[in-house]
Design a protein around this motif. Structure first.
Motif, PDB file in Angstrom:
ATOM      1  N   GLY A  77       0.801  -1.226   0.000  1.00 27.95           N
ATOM      2  CA  GLY A  77       0.000   0.000   0.000  1.00 27.95           C
ATOM      3  C   GLY A  77       0.825   1.262   0.000  1.00 27.95           C
ATOM      4  N   GLN A  78       0.215   2.310   0.526  1.00 30.58           N
ATOM      5  CA  GLN A  78       0.826   3.633   0.600  1.00 30.58           C
ATOM      6  C   GLN A  78       0.682   4.169   2.025  1.00 30.58           C
ATOM      7  OE1 GLN A  78       2.352   5.427  -1.955  1.00 30.58           O
ATOM      8  NE2 GLN A  78       2.210   3.495  -3.065  1.00 30.58           N
ATOM      9  N   PRO A  79       1.649   4.960   2.478  1.00 29.06           N
ATOM     10  CA  PRO A  79       1.528   5.533   3.817  1.00 29.06           C
ATOM     11  C   PRO A  79       0.594   6.737   3.835  1.00 29.06           C
ATOM     12  CG  PRO A  79       3.522   6.327   2.785  1.00 29.06           C
ATOM     13  CD  PRO A  79       2.906   5.328   1.823  1.00 29.06           C
ATOM     14  N   GLU A  80       0.055   7.007   4.999  1.00 34.04           N
ATOM     15  CA  GLU A  80      -0.626   8.276   5.264  1.00 34.04           C
ATOM     16  C   GLU A  80       0.463   9.220   5.780  1.00 34.04           C
ATOM     17  OE1 GLU A  80      -3.802   7.726   8.082  1.00 34.04           O
ATOM     18  OE2 GLU A  80      -4.359   5.818   7.142  1.00 34.04           O
ATOM     19  N   VAL A  81       0.644  10.353   5.117  1.00 34.21           N
ATOM     20  CA  VAL A  81       1.718  11.278   5.455  1.00 34.21           C
ATOM     21  C   VAL A  81       1.130  12.662   5.706  1.00 34.21           C
ATOM     22  CG1 VAL A  81       3.850  12.356   4.631  1.00 34.21           C
ATOM     23  CG2 VAL A  81       3.349   9.976   4.027  1.00 34.21           C
ATOM     24  N   HIS A  82       1.609  13.289   6.754  1.00 26.44           N
ATOM     25  CA  HIS A  82       1.171  14.650   7.075  1.00 26.44           C
ATOM     26  C   HIS A  82       2.388  15.461   7.507  1.00 26.44           C
ATOM     27  CE1 HIS A  82      -1.277  17.944   8.550  1.00 26.44           C
ATOM     28  NE2 HIS A  82      -0.591  17.907   9.676  1.00 26.44           N
ATOM     29  N   PHE A  83       2.504  16.679   6.994  1.00 21.77           N
ATOM     30  CA  PHE A  83       3.542  17.613   7.403  1.00 21.77           C
ATOM     31  C   PHE A  83       2.909  18.791   8.111  1.00 21.77           C
ATOM     32  CE2 PHE A  83       5.779  15.451   4.009  1.00 21.77           C
ATOM     33  CZ  PHE A  83       7.069  15.358   4.507  1.00 21.77           C
ATOM     34  N   ALA A  84       3.618  19.299   9.106  1.00 17.46           N
ATOM     35  CA  ALA A  84       3.197  20.514   9.802  1.00 17.46           C
ATOM     36  C   ALA A  84       4.445  21.322  10.137  1.00 17.46           C
ATOM     37  CB  ALA A  84       2.436  20.177  11.080  1.00 17.46           C
ATOM     38  N   PRO A  85       4.324  22.632  10.135  1.00 18.00           N
ATOM     39  CA  PRO A  85       5.482  23.432  10.525  1.00 18.00           C
ATOM     40  C   PRO A  85       5.778  23.236  12.016  1.00 18.00           C
ATOM     41  CG  PRO A  85       3.591  24.843  10.023  1.00 18.00           C
ATOM     42  CD  PRO A  85       3.184  23.437   9.744  1.00 18.00           C
ATOM     43  N   ALA A  86       7.044  23.112  12.330  1.00 20.99           N
ATOM     44  CA  ALA A  86       7.436  22.976  13.734  1.00 20.99           C
ATOM     45  C   ALA A  86       7.303  24.328  14.424  1.00 20.99           C
ATOM     46  CB  ALA A  86       8.867  22.464  13.842  1.00 20.99           C
ATOM     47  N   HIS A  87       6.771  24.303  15.607  1.00 21.87           N
ATOM     48  CA  HIS A  87       6.650  25.541  16.384  1.00 21.87           C
ATOM     49  C   HIS A  87       7.895  25.748  17.246  1.00 21.87           C
ATOM     50  CE1 HIS A  87       4.884  28.799  18.669  1.00 21.87           C
ATOM     51  NE2 HIS A  87       5.193  28.149  19.786  1.00 21.87           N
ATOM     52  N   ARG A  88       8.376  24.666  17.826  1.00 19.39           N
ATOM     53  CA  ARG A  88       9.521  24.751  18.736  1.00 19.39           C
ATOM     54  C   ARG A  88      10.200  23.397  18.774  1.00 19.39           C
ATOM     55  NH1 ARG A  88      12.995  27.606  21.319  1.00 19.39           N
ATOM     56  NH2 ARG A  88      13.368  27.280  23.516  1.00 19.39           N
ATOM     57  N   ARG A  89      11.501  23.402  18.956  1.00 22.41           N
ATOM     58  CA  ARG A  89      12.255  22.164  19.118  1.00 22.41           C
ATOM     59  C   ARG A  89      13.157  22.329  20.329  1.00 22.41           C
ATOM     60  NH1 ARG A  89      16.774  20.987  14.860  1.00 22.41           N
ATOM     61  NH2 ARG A  89      17.933  22.235  16.336  1.00 22.41           N
ATOM     62  N   PHE A  90      13.158  21.311  21.190  1.00 25.56           N
ATOM     63  CA  PHE A  90      14.007  21.304  22.374  1.00 25.56           C
ATOM     64  C   PHE A  90      14.638  19.925  22.497  1.00 25.56           C
ATOM     65  CE2 PHE A  90      14.445  20.054  26.858  1.00 25.56           C
ATOM     66  CZ  PHE A  90      15.432  20.939  27.238  1.00 25.56           C
ATOM     67  N   VAL A  91      15.939  19.894  22.639  1.00 27.64           N
ATOM     68  CA  VAL A  91      16.658  18.648  22.866  1.00 27.64           C
ATOM     69  C   VAL A  91      17.409  18.813  24.183  1.00 27.64           C
ATOM     70  CG1 VAL A  91      18.398  17.057  21.993  1.00 27.64           C
ATOM     71  CG2 VAL A  91      16.923  18.293  20.383  1.00 27.64           C
ATOM     72  N   PRO A  92      17.073  18.002  25.188  1.00 29.46           N
ATOM     73  CA  PRO A  92      17.748  18.131  26.469  1.00 29.46           C
ATOM     74  C   PRO A  92      19.244  17.899  26.333  1.00 29.46           C
ATOM     75  CG  PRO A  92      15.803  16.754  26.685  1.00 29.46           C
ATOM     76  CD  PRO A  92      16.037  16.971  25.222  1.00 29.46           C
TER      77      PRO A  92
END
Length: 99
Positions: A77-92
């Motif tokens: 089959g095919q994947p369901e794909v969705h993109f959204a703009p990132a609001h914030r990214r935090f990496v401890p």
């Protein structure tokens, strides 16, 4: 702007995902623009959440490296794909590497 990818692909088994990972070698040769990749399985469905520097980075990676592996492994089959703009990214601090 960074983009968050949410992917859901029914019928993909962990063994198929691992075969694609081995073929593409994305952990050894990271895709340009990839910031984070997380994958898990629930009830016969592959779920992926990625963060990319830009949506175009994912599309380039898919066309050049991932699509041939998808065909080779024979994912259904095919994947369901969705993109959204990132609001914030935090990496401890101290978080690195693959698991």
């Amino acid at each position: 702007m960074a983009a968050v990818l949410s992917l859901r692909w029914a019928g993909v088994a962990p063994e198929q995902y691992d075969a694609m990972r081995d073929s593409v070698r994305w952990e050894e040769q990271a895709a340009d623009g990839l910031v984070l990749h997380v994958a898990w399985f629930e009830a016969g469905v592959l779920h992926v959440t990625d963060v990319w520097n830009a949506e175009a980075d994912f599309h380039r990676f898919f066309a050049e490296r991932l699509a041939p592996a998808v065909k080779e492994v024979g994912l259904p089959g095919q994947p369901e794909v969705h993109f959204a703009p990132a609001h914030r990214r935090f990496v401890p601090p101290g978080i690195t590497g693959a698991a």
